[in-house]
Enzyme design. Structure first.
Site, mmCIF file in Angstrom:
data_model
loop_
_atom_site.group_PDB
_atom_site.id
_atom_site.type_symbol
_atom_site.label_atom_id
_atom_site.label_comp_id
_atom_site.label_asym_id
_atom_site.label_seq_id
_atom_site.Cartn_x
_atom_site.Cartn_y
_atom_site.Cartn_z
ATOM 1 C CB ALA A 40 -0.935 -0.006 1.210
ATOM 2 C CG LEU A 214 23.696 1.855 0.464
ATOM 3 C CD1 LEU A 214 25.012 2.259 -0.180
ATOM 4 C CD2 LEU A 214 23.808 0.477 1.116
ATOM 5 C CG ASP A 245 7.503 0.777 1.670
ATOM 6 O OD1 ASP A 245 8.143 -0.161 1.168
ATOM 7 O OD2 ASP A 245 6.946 0.705 2.778
ATOM 8 N N GLY A 280 4.813 8.199 10.871
ATOM 9 C CA GLY A 280 3.813 7.360 10.235
ATOM 10 C C GLY A 280 4.260 6.857 8.883
#
Length: 306
Positions: A40, A214, A245, A280
């Site tokens: 997601a 990294l 992500d 978050g």
């Protein structure tokens, strides 16, 4: 089109002074519940970057609120299955040094059947992209089917488990790895030098593009004889949970519009640097406008060629 065969989790995030130790009970400084899951997060990042992404996933019908977040960002959610099973979820500790520790329960993310996979593949065309992480089941089947349909595969084998070593990684076009994942796949110590890691992985997967993230040491890229290095921005990290992500989503959005590899790396790195400055997972993924403004304001970084 890019199809993301990806996890959808509900993240329970606890802010703590330090990561809890064995036998210790620790009070949290704060608690939040947010949309998460590597799949997601990567779909959100790609959509916020302006990419065209359809998410393949499964989530409990009690958590249909997550579809609103994805849809509002621009993700095509029409092929996400609502199920009676519990959604995947994660318990996440984030400490005062922005380090995290995560306990993951896969839930509905591990409920894909072979029939379901066959049905999903009816919508694809040759040269479409398939993006994968290691939080859903049946990865070998998905990769094999995708290759059979002429799709290009981008794989982020996180969280890395023993199953990854048995997967047909040679079918991938791109592998996104952090240092620990690269070392595990190469069979080397996690403190091995970056050049050694890339040498070994190149020998094993000579036709695969390698993108090695990294953290504070920036990012490395390798494809064939081409090796690039991009330094990281010196930012103060608050929470690194979705940084990788975010990088992947922005990289793939740039790749989708056929941007040069240098542009893909720069935009992805800038987005990740913005991400770590907020708490978050999903809430910390920046918008394309924020990344563009930051790219104008921050000093340019030269890409080094090895």
């Amino acid at each position: 089109m890019l199809y993301n065969y990806g996890s959808i989790n509900i993240d329970y995030v606890y802010r703590v002074s330090h990561l809890v130790r064995p036998g210790e009970t620790l009070s949290s400084q704060s608690f939040t519940q947010v949309l998460g899951g590597k799949g997601a997060n990567q779909s959100l990042a790609m959509a916020r970057a302006g990419g065209d992404v359809t998410h393949w996933g499964r989530v409990s019908q009690n958590d249909r609120w997550v579809l609103e977040i994805l849809t509002q960002a621009g993700v095509n959610t029409s092929l996400i299955e609502l199920t009676a099973e519990a959604s995947g979820h994660a318990i996440i500790q984030v400490d005062d040094h922005a380090e995290n520790a995560i306990i993951l329960s896969p839930g509905a993310n591990h409920g894909f059947s072979e029939r379901h996979l066959d049905a999903l593949m009816t919508s694809v065309s040759p040269d479409d992209w398939l993006l994968l992480q290691n939080e859903c089941n049946a990865l070998e089947s998905v990769m094999t089917l995708a290759a059979r349909h002429g799709m290009q595969i981008a794989f982020n084998p996180a969280p890395l488990g023993e199953n990854v070593h048995a997967l047909p990684l040679e079918l991938c076009q791109i592998l996104f790895l952090n240092r620990g994942e690269a070392a595990a796949l190469a069979g080397l110590d996690e403190h091995a030098g970056v050049a050694e890691l890339m040498d070994v992985l190149y020998q094993r997967l000579p036709e695969v593009e390698l993108v090695l993230t990294l953290g504070r040491d920036g990012v490395r890229y390798q494809f064939g004889e081409q090796r690039l290095e991009l330094p990281a921005f010196p930012v103060e990290a608050v929470d690194t949970t979705a940084a990788g992500d975010t990088f992947i989503g922005y990289f793939m959005a740039a790749r989708q519009r056929n941007a040069p590899i240098e542009t893909c790396l720069n935009e992805a790195s800038t987005a990740a640097a913005l991400c770590v400055q907020k708490s978050g997972a999903a809430p910390s993924i920046p918008l394309a406008s924020e990344v563009a403004a930051t790219s104008r304001d921050w000093p340019a970084r030269d890409i080094l060629r090895h």
